[in-house]
Design a protein around this motif. Structure first.
Motif, mmCIF file in Angstrom:
data_model
loop_
_atom_site.group_PDB
_atom_site.id
_atom_site.type_symbol
_atom_site.label_atom_id
_atom_site.label_comp_id
_atom_site.label_asym_id
_atom_site.label_seq_id
_atom_site.Cartn_x
_atom_site.Cartn_y
_atom_site.Cartn_z
ATOM 1 N N UNK A 58 0.808 -1.216 0.000
ATOM 2 C CA UNK A 58 0.000 0.000 0.000
ATOM 3 C C UNK A 58 0.843 1.269 0.000
ATOM 4 N N UNK A 59 2.092 1.176 0.429
ATOM 5 C CA UNK A 59 2.963 2.358 0.396
ATOM 6 C C UNK A 59 3.251 2.803 -1.039
ATOM 7 N N UNK A 60 3.043 1.921 -2.012
ATOM 8 C CA UNK A 60 3.262 2.240 -3.429
ATOM 9 C C UNK A 60 2.010 2.804 -4.094
ATOM 10 N N UNK A 61 0.921 2.931 -3.332
ATOM 11 C CA UNK A 61 -0.325 3.441 -3.873
ATOM 12 C C UNK A 61 -0.165 4.893 -4.300
ATOM 13 N N UNK A 62 -0.623 5.193 -5.487
ATOM 14 C CA UNK A 62 -0.567 6.552 -6.010
ATOM 15 C C UNK A 62 -1.926 7.228 -5.914
ATOM 16 N N UNK A 63 -3.007 6.487 -6.202
ATOM 17 C CA UNK A 63 -4.344 7.076 -6.174
ATOM 18 C C UNK A 63 -5.397 5.987 -6.052
ATOM 19 N N UNK A 64 -6.523 6.367 -5.459
ATOM 20 C CA UNK A 64 -7.689 5.506 -5.414
ATOM 21 C C UNK A 64 -8.814 6.233 -6.132
ATOM 22 N N UNK A 65 -9.468 5.564 -7.057
ATOM 23 C CA UNK A 65 -10.631 6.144 -7.731
ATOM 24 C C UNK A 65 -11.784 5.164 -7.627
ATOM 25 N N UNK A 66 -12.970 5.661 -7.936
ATOM 26 C CA UNK A 66 -14.163 4.821 -7.898
ATOM 27 C C UNK A 66 -14.976 5.070 -9.156
ATOM 28 N N UNK A 67 -15.384 3.985 -9.793
ATOM 29 C CA UNK A 67 -16.270 4.055 -10.953
ATOM 30 C C UNK A 67 -17.526 3.279 -10.623
#
Length: 144
Positions: free
Chosen positions: A71-80
């Motif tokens: 999770x430290x490599x997460x750049x963005x969370x989006x939702x569709x």
């Protein structure tokens, strides 16, 4: 059924890593839509204490898919989608998501990806906002 608890008014950065990981896990696992698309025989979602998210999908024909990233490599969370159903899309900084297939007619494949699409149901906007905050909090704790 597991429900995501919304903590918007009492948000604090003092939430422990373990509590953050547990909340993220219960939120995603409680809303995961295993019947979306091809029905799954079984699925497993784990988040380790150091933040590795691991998802394994088992299909009725014996095929398995495995996804893993920190999770430290997460750049963005989006939702569709809508409140009723949609996809949480977790995007990483680079090809940080390990993708493996087993028992596939096309052969076993090991590859890397930059996004992981998680089908979910009954996801309220407030829950998505809180999930995004927890993911960001966990990531920031790793950078500092």
């Amino acid at each position: 059924m597991i429900f995501c608890i919304v903590l918007l008014s009492g948000w604090k950065r003092s939430v422990s890593d373990q509590q953050t990981i547990e909340w993220i896990h219960h939120c995603i696992a409680g809303r995961f839509n295993a019947s979306e698309g091809t029905k799954l025989k079984k699925w497993e979602l784990n988040i380790s204490e150091v933040g590795f998210l691991r998802l394994r999908k088992y299909y009725p024909n014996g095929k398995q898919e495995y996804f893993s990233f920190n999770l430290s490599r997460l750049n963005a969370m989006t939702y569709l989608g809508t409140v009723g159903s949609g996809y949480i899309i977790l995007k990483t900084k680079a090809d940080d998501i390990i993708v493996q297939t087993y028992n596939d007619r096309k052969g076993n494949v090991d590859s890397m990806a930059t996004s992981l699409k998680l089908p979910v149901v009954n996801m309220e906007p407030e829950q998505l906002d809180t999930l995004n905050r927890y993911l960001e909090s966990f990531k920031q704790d790793r950078i500092e």
